[in-house]
Design a protein around this motif. Sequence first.
Motif, mmCIF file in Angstrom:
data_model
loop_
_atom_site.group_PDB
_atom_site.id
_atom_site.type_symbol
_atom_site.label_atom_id
_atom_site.label_comp_id
_atom_site.label_asym_id
_atom_site.label_seq_id
_atom_site.Cartn_x
_atom_site.Cartn_y
_atom_site.Cartn_z
ATOM 1 N N GLY A 60 2.438 21.719 64.902
ATOM 2 C CA GLY A 60 2.064 20.342 64.199
ATOM 3 C C GLY A 60 3.293 19.384 63.897
ATOM 4 N N THR A 108 5.973 25.938 67.834
ATOM 5 C CA THR A 108 5.861 27.180 68.960
ATOM 6 C C THR A 108 6.300 26.566 70.330
ATOM 7 N N VAL A 130 -4.851 19.903 70.480
ATOM 8 C CA VAL A 130 -4.582 21.138 70.151
ATOM 9 C C VAL A 130 -3.696 21.024 69.151
ATOM 10 N N GLU A 171 14.386 21.390 74.710
ATOM 11 C CA GLU A 171 15.109 22.528 75.319
ATOM 12 C C GLU A 171 14.389 23.530 76.163
ATOM 13 N N SER A 178 5.215 17.971 66.208
ATOM 14 C CA SER A 178 5.358 16.888 66.857
ATOM 15 C C SER A 178 4.169 16.224 66.894
ATOM 16 N N LEU A 179 3.050 16.604 66.902
ATOM 17 C CA LEU A 179 1.691 16.000 66.850
ATOM 18 C C LEU A 179 1.472 15.283 65.296
HETATM 19 C C1 FAD Z 1 12.728 16.310 62.803
HETATM 20 C C2 FAD Z 1 12.336 17.156 64.072
HETATM 21 C C3 FAD Z 1 13.531 17.555 65.031
HETATM 22 C C4 FAD Z 1 12.902 18.074 66.249
HETATM 23 N N1 FAD Z 1 13.956 18.551 67.051
HETATM 24 C C5 FAD Z 1 13.691 19.312 68.234
HETATM 25 C C6 FAD Z 1 14.634 19.521 69.292
HETATM 26 O O1 FAD Z 1 15.773 19.195 68.884
HETATM 27 N N2 FAD Z 1 14.330 20.078 70.502
HETATM 28 C C7 FAD Z 1 12.969 20.251 70.523
HETATM 29 O O2 FAD Z 1 12.734 20.717 71.586
HETATM 30 N N3 FAD Z 1 12.001 19.930 69.583
HETATM 31 C C8 FAD Z 1 12.540 19.308 68.601
HETATM 32 N N4 FAD Z 1 11.293 19.092 67.620
HETATM 33 C C9 FAD Z 1 9.911 19.291 67.917
HETATM 34 C C10 FAD Z 1 9.397 20.771 67.751
HETATM 35 O O3 FAD Z 1 10.114 21.642 68.711
HETATM 36 C C11 FAD Z 1 7.987 21.100 67.856
HETATM 37 O O4 FAD Z 1 7.796 22.341 67.293
HETATM 38 C C12 FAD Z 1 7.407 21.019 69.445
HETATM 39 O O5 FAD Z 1 7.822 19.768 69.931
HETATM 40 C C13 FAD Z 1 6.109 20.842 69.244
HETATM 41 O O6 FAD Z 1 5.533 22.169 69.022
HETATM 42 P P1 FAD Z 1 4.384 22.539 68.039
HETATM 43 O O7 FAD Z 1 4.156 24.016 67.936
HETATM 44 O O8 FAD Z 1 4.970 22.108 66.622
HETATM 45 O O9 FAD Z 1 3.326 21.549 68.725
HETATM 46 P P2 FAD Z 1 2.288 20.425 67.993
HETATM 47 O O10 FAD Z 1 3.072 19.414 67.478
HETATM 48 O O11 FAD Z 1 1.278 21.208 67.473
HETATM 49 O O12 FAD Z 1 1.697 20.015 69.309
HETATM 50 C C14 FAD Z 1 2.514 19.133 70.444
HETATM 51 C C15 FAD Z 1 1.413 18.572 71.424
HETATM 52 O O13 FAD Z 1 1.248 19.622 72.265
HETATM 53 C C16 FAD Z 1 -0.211 19.941 72.378
HETATM 54 N N5 FAD Z 1 -0.131 21.518 72.329
HETATM 55 C C17 FAD Z 1 0.400 22.315 71.383
HETATM 56 N N6 FAD Z 1 -0.087 23.581 71.703
HETATM 57 C C18 FAD Z 1 -0.713 23.587 72.669
HETATM 58 C C19 FAD Z 1 -1.325 24.523 73.785
HETATM 59 N N7 FAD Z 1 -1.383 25.919 73.400
HETATM 60 N N8 FAD Z 1 -2.127 24.047 74.783
HETATM 61 C C20 FAD Z 1 -2.164 22.912 75.105
HETATM 62 N N9 FAD Z 1 -1.688 21.974 74.322
HETATM 63 C C21 FAD Z 1 -0.866 22.077 73.166
HETATM 64 C C22 FAD Z 1 -0.670 19.329 71.106
HETATM 65 O O14 FAD Z 1 -2.295 18.789 71.276
HETATM 66 C C23 FAD Z 1 0.210 18.120 71.056
HETATM 67 O O15 FAD Z 1 -0.182 17.270 71.985
HETATM 68 C C24 FAD Z 1 11.508 18.438 66.607
HETATM 69 C C25 FAD Z 1 10.699 17.963 65.423
HETATM 70 C C26 FAD Z 1 11.137 17.425 64.537
HETATM 71 C C27 FAD Z 1 9.966 16.896 63.580
#
Ligand code: FAD
Length: 287
Positions: free
Chosen positions: A34, A111, A30, A124, A36-37
């Motif tokens: 994006g 998200t 999913v 967090e 982390s992915l």
């Molecule tokens: C420089 C940097 C610093 C960061 N610092 C922090 C921090 O301090 N604290 C923190 O918590 N995070 C941090 N993050 C991560 C950030 O919060 C991400 O947004 C979060 O971890 C993933 O959310 P996303 O929506 O981007 O998910 P994605 O990156 O799109 O997905 C992450 C994973 O979850 C899965 N996934 C996503 N949505 C679903 C769904 N609805 N159902 C099933 N699986 C799903 C995906 O397949 C993937 O495996 C950081 C990221 C970066 C690049």
Amino acid sequence: MKPPRFDYHAPATVDEAVALLGRYGGDAKVLAGGQSLVPLLNFRLSRPAALIDVNRIAPLAYVREDNGTVALGAMTRQRTIEFSPLVARRLPLLTEATRWVGHLPIRSRGTIGGSIAHADPSAEYPAVLTALEGEVVAQGPRGQRTLKAGELFETYLTTRLAADELLIEVRLPAMPAGCGYAFEEFARRHGDFAIIGIAAMIVRDGARCTTARLATAGAGPVPVRLREAEAILERDGLGDAAIQAAAARAAELVTPDGDVHATSEYRRHLTGVLTARALKRAVERAR
Ligand SMILES: Cc1cc2nc3c(=O)[nH]c(=O)nc-3n(C[C@H](O)[C@H](O)[C@H](O)COP(=O)(O)OP(=O)(O)OC[C@H]3O[C@@H](n4cnc5c(N)ncnc54)[C@H](O)[C@@H]3O)c2cc1C
């Protein structure tokens, strides 16, 4: 680095997304914010056959309250949560924790569903979900089911969601009016992942503590609920001695791994220090 080749789908509905996940039999990912992915793809640490981009499923982004529970759609951006008046009023611990998540551009895309499904041990949101005894709703080919925080997180970056399930909603019980709360964190630089984070909530009745909730980020493969530290407060109240005793117990309850950022001993020490700080701030806030 560039990611390996993948099929790309952008379904318009949850049913379509779930059907696509089923079609790839566990070999699809999913794509939410994006944040982390995409790095994982670019480093080729993840090589899915397909990405199921759920950004076009508009009904997955909402914050609403129903019968004392705040429900957040999985695609609700962290930035929306940060500025939601409803979240500030009913889940102020979540508002405070959100300010610790990365930087503005990350929170604008990232998200709540993505953060929880990704299950980074230092994140967090999993700590807040654990402290507040929240749950998530997942939808898969066999229908919907709910998973409580305590059963959701399995180990590092791994939840008990099945590969063909989509996390669709996060549910958190509204915090009691007048409760105290604090999210304390230590990270090397602003925006870095926590070395240790502590989510705390207390409800006081005069000198008594009727409810205490404590959970960690960064102190193990999954968030740790510090129940024995909570029990000290619920038994002995919220004076300095009880807070120090609870903080000392909190440090004993965790067995963090060491890594390049911090040793296990340092993380354990921080768990105690930040628990005391979080509790002191929570007590000041509690009416
Ligand atoms: C420089 C940097 C610093 C960061 N610092 C922090 C921090 O301090 N604290 C923190 O918590 N995070 C941090 N993050 C991560 C950030 O919060 C991400 O947004 C979060 O971890 C993933 O959310 P996303 O929506 O981007 O998910 P994605 O990156 O799109 O997905 C992450 C994973 O979850 C899965 N996934 C996503 N949505 C679903 C769904 N609805 N159902 C099933 N699986 C799903 C995906 O397949 C993937 O495996 C950081 C990221 C970066 C690049």
